[in-house]
Design an enzyme around this catalytic site. Structure first.
Site, PDB file in Angstrom:
ATOM      1  N   ASP A  89       0.858  -1.128  -0.014  1.00 57.39           N
ATOM      2  CA  ASP A  89      -0.006   0.057  -0.025  1.00 57.39           C
ATOM      3  C   ASP A  89       1.018   1.362  -0.170  1.00 57.39           C
ATOM      4  OD1 ASP A  89      -2.064   1.640   0.271  1.00 57.39           O
ATOM      5  OD2 ASP A  89      -2.721   1.387   2.164  1.00 57.39           O
ATOM      6  N   ALA A  90       1.314   1.604  -1.308  1.00 57.13           N
ATOM      7  CA  ALA A  90       2.119   2.824  -1.366  1.00 57.13           C
ATOM      8  C   ALA A  90       1.695   3.838  -1.885  1.00 57.13           C
ATOM      9  CB  ALA A  90       3.422   2.335  -2.108  1.00 57.13           C
ATOM     10  N   LYS A  91       0.621   3.740  -2.423  1.00 58.93           N
ATOM     11  CA  LYS A  91      -0.134   4.739  -3.272  1.00 58.93           C
ATOM     12  C   LYS A  91       0.695   5.862  -4.178  1.00 58.93           C
ATOM     13  CE  LYS A  91      -3.708   5.115   0.520  1.00 58.93           C
ATOM     14  NZ  LYS A  91      -2.808   4.206   1.458  1.00 58.93           N
ATOM     15  N   ARG A  92       1.471   4.926  -4.988  1.00 64.47           N
ATOM     16  CA  ARG A  92       2.440   5.590  -5.949  1.00 64.47           C
ATOM     17  C   ARG A  92       1.906   6.160  -7.182  1.00 64.47           C
ATOM     18  NH1 ARG A  92       5.215   4.962  -1.949  1.00 64.47           N
ATOM     19  NH2 ARG A  92       7.500   4.456  -1.830  1.00 64.47           N
TER      20      ARG A  92
ATOM     21  N   THR B 198      -0.804  -0.274  -4.506  1.00 63.17           N
ATOM     22  CA  THR B 198      -1.744   0.781  -4.704  1.00 63.17           C
ATOM     23  C   THR B 198      -1.157   2.088  -5.577  1.00 63.17           C
ATOM     24  OG1 THR B 198      -1.244   1.734  -2.457  1.00 63.17           O
ATOM     25  CG2 THR B 198      -3.253  -0.043  -2.745  1.00 63.17           C
TER      26      THR B 198
END
Length: 274
Positions: free
Chosen positions: A91-94, A118
């Site tokens: 869950d890094a939301k890059r 993510t």
């Protein structure tokens, strides 16, 4: 991991639970602080306690990156320790321009070996498609989140189409990938919006945060969001991993995971999926 493999594991475990490993060193039981790697010691026991009741684990990378190089090592050890039949989410939301996204994809898929990551789609197609180049790996696109700030942009109406912004995101990004390599984040606190989501992406899996500590309803999420292959991964983090801050923390985590799995089993049976 393929979609069929994920669905078979959901059927086998009678669960669509994802355990969020948002492990904060300031919140773990104090007796673990004497360990060589306290975060990994905590995660290891949480995984051992919950692996029979969940099909996925989701470490939020911020909790590890904040600890520098040591934290990245802990994240790698954690992902390696997770059983191979469990779907792993970084869950890094890059989200960045193409060449940078390509390096992010390499870091999470080759370096860490995660099944998915993510991503934030705001920069556009060339920020997402590099992640889709990896066979049997997944992109999980932020679509409609559960935080209050989601109202700032995600639910704003677009004049030219009448769509809300999150609907535009779903329609556009679904052209870049397929239900076999793209999932979406949709917050449980917006369960009734799931009908609008499913009208656009009926077959994709949805990662649902917000059940548990944030107060979202599992039954509502299932009612509005489940499809013929379940199509849901419901994430619970704090309500499971911090169920106790004592020496019984792993036992309490197991109890919470088992409670959620039992509720999921009833829902899956009612829909004829198991």
């Amino acid at each position: 991991m393929t979609r069929e493999e994920l669905f078979k594991n959901i059927q086998k475990k009678k669960s669509f639970l994802c355990v969020g490993l948002d492990t904060d060193i300031q919140k773990i039981p104090k007796f673990l602080l004497d360990s060589e790697d306290p975060i990994f010691a905590f995660n290891k026991r949480i995984i051992d306690a919950t692996k029979d009741y969940c099909v996925s684990y989701k470490p939020n990378t911020a909790f590890y990156e904040a600890m520098g190089a040591k934290g990245w090592e802990t994240l790698k050890k954690t992902l390696d320790y997770i059983p191979k039949d469990c779907f792993t989410i970084a869950d890094a939301k890059r989200g960045d321009i193409g060449n940078t996204s390509g390096l992010y994809a390499r870091a999470f898929f080759e370096g860490l070996g995660a099944d998915s990551v993510t991503v934030a789609p705001y920069v556009g197609e060339d920020s997402v498609t590099p992640f889709l180049a990896y066979p049997n790996k997944w992109v999980i696109v932020l679509a409609l989140t559960s935080n209050q700030g989601a109202l700032d942009f995600q639910t704003q109406e677009l004049k030219e189409s009448g769509d809300l912004l999150f609907q535009k995101v779903l329609k556009k990004t679904s052209q870049w990938g397929t239900a076999d390599n793209m999932m979406y984040v949709v917050g449980a606190t917006r369960a009734q919006e799931l009908e609008k989501v499913r009208a656009i992406v009926p077959d994709n899996f949805l990662l649902i945060p917000g059940v548990g500590a944030q107060g979202g309803s599992m039954s509502d999420v299932f009612q509005y969001g489940a499809n013929a292959q379940c199509g849901l991964l419901i994430n619970a983090s704090r309500s499971i991993i911090y169920a106790s801050n004592g020496e019984d923390f792993a036992d309490k985590a197991r109890e919470e995971a088992q409670k959620m799995q039992a509720e999921m089993e009833i829902l899956l049976q009612a829909k004829g999926l198991i």
